[in-house]
Write a protein that holds these residues in place. Structure first.
Motif, PDB file in Angstrom:
ATOM      1  N   PRO B  94     -20.449  29.476 -17.646  1.00 52.25           N
ATOM      2  CA  PRO B  94     -19.108  29.978 -17.992  1.00 52.25           C
ATOM      3  C   PRO B  94     -18.932  31.474 -17.744  1.00 52.25           C
ATOM      4  O   PRO B  94     -17.842  31.913 -17.396  1.00 52.25           O
ATOM      5  N   TYR B  95     -20.014  32.253 -17.907  1.00 54.09           N
ATOM      6  CA  TYR B  95     -19.854  33.709 -17.744  1.00 54.09           C
ATOM      7  C   TYR B  95     -20.040  34.153 -16.293  1.00 54.09           C
ATOM      8  O   TYR B  95     -19.708  35.286 -15.951  1.00 54.09           O
ATOM      9  N   GLY B  96     -20.553  33.261 -15.444  1.00 57.72           N
ATOM     10  CA  GLY B  96     -20.615  33.564 -14.018  1.00 57.72           C
ATOM     11  C   GLY B  96     -19.368  33.057 -13.311  1.00 57.72           C
ATOM     12  O   GLY B  96     -19.051  33.475 -12.203  1.00 57.72           O
ATOM     13  N   SER B  97     -18.665  32.136 -13.954  1.00 56.85           N
ATOM     14  CA  SER B  97     -17.516  31.486 -13.314  1.00 56.85           C
ATOM     15  C   SER B  97     -16.228  32.216 -13.670  1.00 56.85           C
ATOM     16  O   SER B  97     -15.438  31.748 -14.481  1.00 56.85           O
ATOM     17  N   TRP B  98     -16.041  33.363 -13.034  1.00 58.58           N
ATOM     18  CA  TRP B  98     -14.775  34.085 -13.240  1.00 58.58           C
ATOM     19  C   TRP B  98     -13.677  33.339 -12.518  1.00 58.58           C
ATOM     20  O   TRP B  98     -13.895  32.684 -11.502  1.00 58.58           O
ATOM     21  N   PHE B  99     -12.461  33.426 -13.036  1.00 57.54           N
ATOM     22  CA  PHE B  99     -11.320  32.760 -12.402  1.00 57.54           C
ATOM     23  C   PHE B  99     -10.590  33.734 -11.467  1.00 57.54           C
ATOM     24  O   PHE B  99     -10.208  33.375 -10.378  1.00 57.54           O
ATOM     25  N   ALA B 100     -10.380  34.953 -11.961  1.00 60.43           N
ATOM     26  CA  ALA B 100      -9.571  35.910 -11.194  1.00 60.43           C
ATOM     27  C   ALA B 100     -10.082  37.329 -11.416  1.00 60.43           C
ATOM     28  O   ALA B 100     -10.668  37.634 -12.447  1.00 60.43           O
ATOM     29  N   GLU B 101      -9.862  38.164 -10.397  1.00 63.62           N
ATOM     30  CA  GLU B 101     -10.102  39.595 -10.495  1.00 63.62           C
ATOM     31  C   GLU B 101      -8.743  40.264 -10.620  1.00 63.62           C
ATOM     32  O   GLU B 101      -7.859  40.025  -9.796  1.00 63.62           O
ATOM     33  N   LEU B 102      -8.589  41.120 -11.623  1.00 65.32           N
ATOM     34  CA  LEU B 102      -7.314  41.817 -11.799  1.00 65.32           C
ATOM     35  C   LEU B 102      -7.503  43.315 -11.557  1.00 65.32           C
ATOM     36  O   LEU B 102      -8.534  43.884 -11.941  1.00 65.32           O
ATOM     37  N   ILE B 103      -6.494  43.924 -10.934  1.00 59.14           N
ATOM     38  CA  ILE B 103      -6.479  45.392 -10.781  1.00 59.14           C
ATOM     39  C   ILE B 103      -5.191  45.931 -11.395  1.00 59.14           C
ATOM     40  O   ILE B 103      -4.359  45.138 -11.859  1.00 59.14           O
ATOM     41  N   ASP B 104      -5.017  47.248 -11.353  1.00 59.17           N
ATOM     42  CA  ASP B 104      -3.863  47.904 -11.991  1.00 59.17           C
ATOM     43  C   ASP B 104      -3.742  47.443 -13.444  1.00 59.17           C
ATOM     44  O   ASP B 104      -2.663  47.075 -13.918  1.00 59.17           O
ATOM     45  N   VAL B 105      -4.873  47.446 -14.116  1.00 54.50           N
ATOM     46  CA  VAL B 105      -4.926  46.831 -15.448  1.00 54.50           C
ATOM     47  C   VAL B 105      -4.604  47.827 -16.542  1.00 54.50           C
ATOM     48  O   VAL B 105      -5.041  48.969 -16.513  1.00 54.50           O
ATOM     49  N   GLU B 106      -3.790  47.364 -17.494  1.00 55.37           N
ATOM     50  CA  GLU B 106      -3.619  48.101 -18.745  1.00 55.37           C
ATOM     51  C   GLU B 106      -4.361  47.299 -19.792  1.00 55.37           C
ATOM     52  O   GLU B 106      -3.866  46.283 -20.252  1.00 55.37           O
ATOM     53  N   PRO B 107      -5.567  47.747 -20.157  1.00 54.55           N
ATOM     54  CA  PRO B 107      -6.314  46.958 -21.139  1.00 54.55           C
ATOM     55  C   PRO B 107      -5.637  47.040 -22.504  1.00 54.55           C
ATOM     56  O   PRO B 107      -5.168  48.101 -22.905  1.00 54.55           O
ATOM     57  N   GLY B 108      -5.552  45.928 -23.169  1.00 57.93           N
ATOM     58  CA  GLY B 108      -4.995  45.898 -24.518  1.00 57.93           C
ATOM     59  C   GLY B 108      -6.131  45.864 -25.525  1.00 57.93           C
ATOM     60  O   GLY B 108      -7.250  46.297 -25.244  1.00 57.93           O
ATOM     61  N   ARG B 109      -5.855  45.301 -26.677  1.00 55.50           N
ATOM     62  CA  ARG B 109      -6.854  45.216 -27.737  1.00 55.50           C
ATOM     63  C   ARG B 109      -7.691  43.963 -27.493  1.00 55.50           C
ATOM     64  O   ARG B 109      -7.186  42.843 -27.537  1.00 55.50           O
ATOM     65  N   LEU B 110      -8.960  44.183 -27.188  1.00 54.74           N
ATOM     66  CA  LEU B 110      -9.873  43.053 -26.965  1.00 54.74           C
ATOM     67  C   LEU B 110     -10.931  43.034 -28.067  1.00 54.74           C
ATOM     68  O   LEU B 110     -11.139  44.040 -28.747  1.00 54.74           O
ATOM     69  N   LEU B 111     -11.558  41.883 -28.220  1.00 54.56           N
ATOM     70  CA  LEU B 111     -12.564  41.738 -29.283  1.00 54.56           C
ATOM     71  C   LEU B 111     -13.947  42.132 -28.764  1.00 54.56           C
ATOM     72  O   LEU B 111     -14.303  41.845 -27.627  1.00 54.56           O
ATOM     73  N   SER B 112     -14.716  42.766 -29.614  1.00 60.65           N
ATOM     74  CA  SER B 112     -16.115  43.053 -29.295  1.00 60.65           C
ATOM     75  C   SER B 112     -16.911  41.762 -29.438  1.00 60.65           C
ATOM     76  O   SER B 112     -16.445  40.803 -30.062  1.00 60.65           O
ATOM     77  N   PRO B 113     -18.137  41.704 -28.884  1.00 61.05           N
ATOM     78  CA  PRO B 113     -18.967  40.505 -29.053  1.00 61.05           C
ATOM     79  C   PRO B 113     -19.156  40.134 -30.528  1.00 61.05           C
ATOM     80  O   PRO B 113     -19.109  38.957 -30.881  1.00 61.05           O
ATOM     81  N   GLU B 114     -19.303  41.146 -31.384  1.00 62.17           N
ATOM     82  CA  GLU B 114     -19.510  40.873 -32.824  1.00 62.17           C
ATOM     83  C   GLU B 114     -18.255  40.252 -33.434  1.00 62.17           C
ATOM     84  O   GLU B 114     -18.321  39.306 -34.204  1.00 62.17           O
ATOM     85  N   GLU B 115     -17.107  40.812 -33.060  1.00 65.48           N
ATOM     86  CA  GLU B 115     -15.847  40.280 -33.601  1.00 65.48           C
ATOM     87  C   GLU B 115     -15.618  38.846 -33.109  1.00 65.48           C
ATOM     88  O   GLU B 115     -15.173  37.978 -33.864  1.00 65.48           O
TER      89      GLU B 115
END
Lengths: 361, 123
Positions: B94-115
């Motif tokens: 699952p972690y090698g199987s990316w679906f898409a590459e995105l550019i011009d990205v505005e990262p939002g609030r993402l979860l840390s591995p712990e969260e």
């Protein structure tokens, strides 16, 4: 509604089954994975807990006459040990359920019905019987286990003193010293057996069948049961049929005996439909574009809506996206080019013959 | 359940990996395990623009259809076409199987591995 556990619930949990609620019962949708389980049944053997199915006992001297009046199929020629499939219709010709009739004796039958319809069926049957035959729901006291696949016979013969030889027949025999009904039936498109036994035998029989398989019996869940029946093009209530679909539309004409001696519930509307001509019928579809058409997807012919998909998935054995659909005539003819709408896109499709999969006998 | 430390996650079980301004997205081990055997992946088109939370892909198992929500806003630069012919790769890796590459990205609030780990422990 109270969610029930089958007598094999603890086995499912202990074996790592992914248990979900289905038709009021906690049952495994899969163990190792739907595709692995599916292939195991096609190539070797799989075991299923199907205790959620309903069993209704019909008895008394009027039993045969009553069933003739209840069901569109002709059960008059059945001998003890025979099994017959039949739809059961309402007075409008729509399907209340589809079921199996087991004949034990002239005055004793068992009907095996879908779990999700059990209560509706019982009410329909009891009201139709109106004292003509004894009607008893015995579902709660029966465990049903299905052993399916090309190795099923060899494995069952390790436990059973004898097995029914003919498909759609049954015997009463002792398994592990307890009297059971052993039938050569199933819902997978493979050879196999279904055992109806007292709940007390559920765990020992389950364990012994697995042991008798010597590593060749794969635990199977409802997911594989559905893909297997789908490939064999066996209809499922709530998908290929419902209260508003007639058996003639659902592709079950050969189980409707309009010419039999007795009248039956729903006969008049079915005779009328037959005479006027059936307007839509179940057919098989292969999806030619990339994608999967599922239950509810609209079917088009040259942009005109002509029906809808009733079941569809990627067929594990055939490696193609296939579907069953109820489609207006004449667009149900094999070879007809159709389109199916999936998430706003039109997928190319073609009508093909059913069943999609047929085992080599 | 495998939750690599070098990724960020969403509540809807997507993962994101940032590599020099390019964002790779996929679904987590938990998500693929919940879905079961994956038999079809519908990828976006190169050049498609997505806002965080939009449906970017659709993944189908034998039994069900699941939407994949874009964890960030951005433009699709590339898609993993290998998944069209071998959707089972999502189950296997699952972690090698990316679906898409995105550019011009505005990262939002993402979860840390712990969260993310806490989130799936609660489910």
């Amino acid at each position: 509604m109270e969610i029930k556990k089958t007598p094999l619930y603890n086995r499912h949990i202990a074996s790592g089954g992914k248990v979900v609620e289905f038709a009021g019962y906690m049952l495994p949708v899969q163990y190792s994975g739907i595709i692995v389980e599916h292939h195991a049944v096609r190539s070797a053997c799989g075991i299923f807990d199907v205790s959620h199915m309903g069993e209704i006992r019909v008895d008394g001297p009027g039993a045969c006459g009553f069933l003739q009046r209840l069901l569109p199929n002709d059960i008059s020629g059945m001998k003890p040990g025979n099994i017959k499939y039949s739809p059961m219709c309402n007075e409008h010709g729509g399907i209340v359920d589809d079921l199996l009739v087991y004949k034990y004796a002239d005055d004793l039958y068992m009907l095996v019905v879908n779990a999700s319809n059990k209560d509706k069926d019982y009410a329909h049957i009891a009201s139709a019987a109106n004292g003509e035959a004894g009607i008893l729901d015995i579902s709660e006291s029966i465990t049903q286990i299905a052993l399916q696949g090309p190795l099923a016979e060899a494995i069952m013969m390790k436990l059973a003193p004898c097995v029914p030889k003919k498909y759609y027949s049954f015997i009463e025999t002792e398994l592990l010293g307890t009297r059971c009904t052993l039938s050569r039936t199933g819902y997978t498109g493979e050879d196999g057996f279904e055992v109806y036994c007292p709940n007390s035998l559920a765990e020992p029989l389950w364990d012994e069948l697995i042991k008798a398989g010597d590593g060749n019996v794969t635990l199977c869940g409802l997911g594989a049961r559905d893909t297997l029946r789908f490939e064999a093009s066996m209809p499922l209530y709530g998908h290929e049929m419902n209260d508003e679909t007639t058996p003639l539309e659902a592709g079950l004409s050969r189980f409707v005996k309009l010419a039999k001696d007795s009248s039956f519930i729903g006969k008049e509307p079915l005779v009328r439909q037959q005479a006027e001509g059936i307007k839509r019928r179940l057919c098989g579809i292969e999806i030619l574009s990339r994608g999967i058409a599922r239950d509810g997807a609209e079917v088009y012919h040259n942009h005109k809506p002509v029906g809808h998909v009733t079941s569809g998935t990627m067929s594990p054995t055939l490696g193609k996206a296939l579907a069953m659909a109820i489609v207006e005539l004449p667009y149900n003819e094999p070879g007809t080019q159709l389109s199916v709408e999936v998430r706003g896109k039109m997928l190319d499709a073609r009508v093909i013959e059913m069943p999609f999969y047929k085992r080599n006998k | 359940m495998n939750i690599p430390n070098n990724l960020r996650y969403t509540k809807s079980h997507e993962w994101v990996r940032e590599d020099d301004g390019v964002y790779y997205i996929g679904i987590t081990d938990y998500a693929q395990n919940e879905m079961g055997d994956i038999v079809f992946v519908e990828l976006p088109s190169i050049g498609d623009e997505f806002t965080e939370g939009d449906i970017i892909c659709t993944v189908e198992s034998v039994k069900a259809v699941s939407d994949v929500y874009s964890p960030v806003s951005g433009v699709v630069q590339n898609v993993n076409e290998a998944l069209e012919d071998a959707p089972e790769l999502v189950n296997q890796d699952p972690y090698g199987s990316w679906f898409a590459e995105l550019i011009d990205v505005e990262p939002g609030r993402l979860l840390s591995p712990e969260e993310y780990k806490r989130l799936i422990e609660e489910e």
